[in-house]
Design a protein around this motif. Structure first.
Motif, PDB file in Angstrom:
ATOM      1  N   UNK A  45     -50.611   6.090  25.289  1.00 34.23           N
ATOM      2  CA  UNK A  45     -50.695   6.347  23.634  1.00 34.23           C
ATOM      3  C   UNK A  45     -52.472   6.670  23.335  1.00 34.23           C
ATOM      4  N   UNK A  46     -53.329   5.468  23.955  1.00 31.66           N
ATOM      5  CA  UNK A  46     -54.564   6.297  23.412  1.00 31.66           C
ATOM      6  C   UNK A  46     -55.113   7.422  24.421  1.00 31.66           C
ATOM      7  N   UNK A  47     -54.909   8.009  25.378  1.00 35.14           N
ATOM      8  CA  UNK A  47     -55.560   8.916  26.511  1.00 35.14           C
ATOM      9  C   UNK A  47     -54.705  10.506  25.976  1.00 35.14           C
ATOM     10  N   UNK A  48     -53.279  10.043  25.688  1.00 38.39           N
ATOM     11  CA  UNK A  48     -52.658  11.395  25.071  1.00 38.39           C
ATOM     12  C   UNK A  48     -53.185  11.906  23.772  1.00 38.39           C
ATOM     13  N   UNK A  49     -53.925  10.968  23.040  1.00 42.95           N
ATOM     14  CA  UNK A  49     -53.828  11.182  21.375  1.00 42.95           C
ATOM     15  C   UNK A  49     -55.495  11.677  21.360  1.00 42.95           C
ATOM     16  N   UNK A  50     -56.348  11.210  21.632  1.00 41.19           N
ATOM     17  CA  UNK A  50     -57.354  10.659  21.824  1.00 41.19           C
ATOM     18  C   UNK A  50     -58.369  11.851  23.004  1.00 41.19           C
ATOM     19  N   UNK A  51     -57.281  11.642  23.704  1.00 38.10           N
ATOM     20  CA  UNK A  51     -58.826  13.235  25.334  1.00 38.10           C
ATOM     21  C   UNK A  51     -57.682  13.842  25.243  1.00 38.10           C
ATOM     22  N   UNK A  58     -48.110  12.443  19.417  1.00 40.65           N
ATOM     23  CA  UNK A  58     -48.872  11.928  17.370  1.00 40.65           C
ATOM     24  C   UNK A  58     -47.769  11.957  16.516  1.00 40.65           C
ATOM     25  N   UNK A  59     -46.877  13.235  16.260  1.00 42.77           N
ATOM     26  CA  UNK A  59     -45.730  13.088  15.518  1.00 42.77           C
ATOM     27  C   UNK A  59     -44.725  12.051  16.119  1.00 42.77           C
ATOM     28  N   UNK A  60     -44.880  12.525  16.539  1.00 42.82           N
ATOM     29  CA  UNK A  60     -43.443  11.370  17.459  1.00 42.82           C
ATOM     30  C   UNK A  60     -43.099   9.297  17.124  1.00 42.82           C
ATOM     31  N   UNK A  61     -44.775   9.084  17.817  1.00 38.83           N
ATOM     32  CA  UNK A  61     -45.275   8.091  17.361  1.00 38.83           C
ATOM     33  C   UNK A  61     -45.245   7.631  15.998  1.00 38.83           C
ATOM     34  N   UNK A  62     -45.906   8.697  15.150  1.00 40.65           N
ATOM     35  CA  UNK A  62     -45.729   8.688  13.822  1.00 40.65           C
ATOM     36  C   UNK A  62     -44.831   7.953  12.980  1.00 40.65           C
ATOM     37  N   UNK A  63     -43.291   8.601  13.942  1.00 44.36           N
ATOM     38  CA  UNK A  63     -42.216   8.663  13.021  1.00 44.36           C
ATOM     39  C   UNK A  63     -41.517   7.082  13.413  1.00 44.36           C
ATOM     40  N   UNK A 120     -41.165  14.130  28.899  1.00 46.81           N
ATOM     41  CA  UNK A 120     -41.898  15.805  29.557  1.00 46.81           C
ATOM     42  C   UNK A 120     -41.822  17.055  28.625  1.00 46.81           C
ATOM     43  N   UNK A 121     -40.966  16.997  27.618  1.00 50.27           N
ATOM     44  CA  UNK A 121     -41.476  17.784  26.542  1.00 50.27           C
ATOM     45  C   UNK A 121     -42.620  17.648  25.502  1.00 50.27           C
ATOM     46  N   UNK A 122     -42.373  15.722  25.471  1.00 52.27           N
ATOM     47  CA  UNK A 122     -43.798  15.559  24.767  1.00 52.27           C
ATOM     48  C   UNK A 122     -44.888  15.031  25.265  1.00 52.27           C
TER      49      UNK A 122
END
Length: 288
Positions: A45-51, A58-63, A120-122
């Protein structure tokens, strides 16, 4: 120190203990929810959101995180006894609700966003439309869980039954929504149409609000509660038609919503559709 002062001091300490205990419990459940989410996903998660600056994830995780908060609130506003028992009860229901949220993700990936891989879409496509649908799915499922565990007279078994029925209602609604739309909703979302995803995500939250109304409250018996749930599910289908007509005929009378979403990919139109859906559902929740 006289008896009156001792009593006042005891009341003050208890008044501070209750919110402090539940705040600590909330933080603990939130961290457990994050750990469980990291455990069942195959991406960092951290790599996907920051790097990678992945907006879809981010939208999905916020939900998902908002869903944890909704479930916790549903558990807190349930029946109260002693502080220790309340903490144990809220903690148990909160942890169970988080597990149901993760289960809902699997169910909704297979049955709501059927036909393509949501993950895959995410991750690969970074599709914000898919993220918006998953956001709505998480929040809707959390509302159903919160309604199922709130109230007296039932127990974990009744909560599970009403959660399952509410989830079925949510899935049936999505099929009906897709069938009523003059375009293929799933194709639009897979083609990175953010407007379609935002509008659909808002509709999911709206349906979650109505289903939460049907499954919340004190348990009165299977016959009465199932009948009440059935009427509310019927209300969902009527509501779907009414909101769509209202949006097309009143809010954008000189335009076609389907054209705005499919051809123009107008995110504003999708956001407005979702907001109106949620607003109508909130009004139904409080006035009916």
């Amino acid at each position: 120190m006289d008896a009156l002062n001792v009593s006042l001091l005891t009341d003050a300490v208890q008044a501070l203990q209750n919110p402090a205990a539940f705040l600590v419990l909330f933080v603990a459940l939130f961290l457990v929810g994050k750990w469980l989410n990291d455990l069942v996903t195959d991406h960092a998660l951290n790599k996907e959101l920051t790097e990678k600056d992945n907006p879809a994830l981010a939208i999905s995780t916020a939900g998902y995180y908002l869903g944890i908060i909704i479930v916790f609130i549903g558990a807190v506003i349930g029946p109260s006894t002693t502080l220790l028992w309340d903490v144990l009860l809220v903690g148990g229901y909160g942890l169970g609700g988080i597990v149901l949220l993760l289960l809902s993700r699997v169910i909704n990936d297979r049955l709501i966003l059927r036909g393509f891989s949501a993950q895959r879409e995410l991750i690969e496509d970074q599709n914000p439309g898919t993220g918006a649908v998953l956001f709505g799915s998480y929040v809707a499922s959390a509302l159903i869980v919160a309604g199922s565990i709130q109230g007296e007279g039932g127990g974990p078994h009744t909560a599970l039954v009403f959660y399952a029925l509410g989830q079925v209602a949510l899935i049936v609604f999505t099929w009906l929504y897709d069938w009523m739309a003059p375009y293929s909703l799933l194709d639009q979302i897979e083609q990175d149409n953010t407007a379609a995803g935002v509008g659909f995500g808002g509709a999911l939250i709206a349906i979650g609000i109505i289903v939460m109304r049907a499954v919340s409250g004190d348990f009165l018996g299977w016959a009465a509660d199932l009948q009440y749930l059935g009427w509310n599910v019927l209300l969902v289908f009527v509501y779907l038609v009414v909101v769509r007509l209202f949006f097309d005929r009143v809010l954008i009378p000189n335009s076609d919503l389907s054209v705005e979403i499919t051809r123009d990919r107008n995110v504003g139109a999708g956001l407005l559709e979702g907001a109106v859906s949620i607003g109508f559902a909130a009004v139904l929740f409080f006035v009916l």
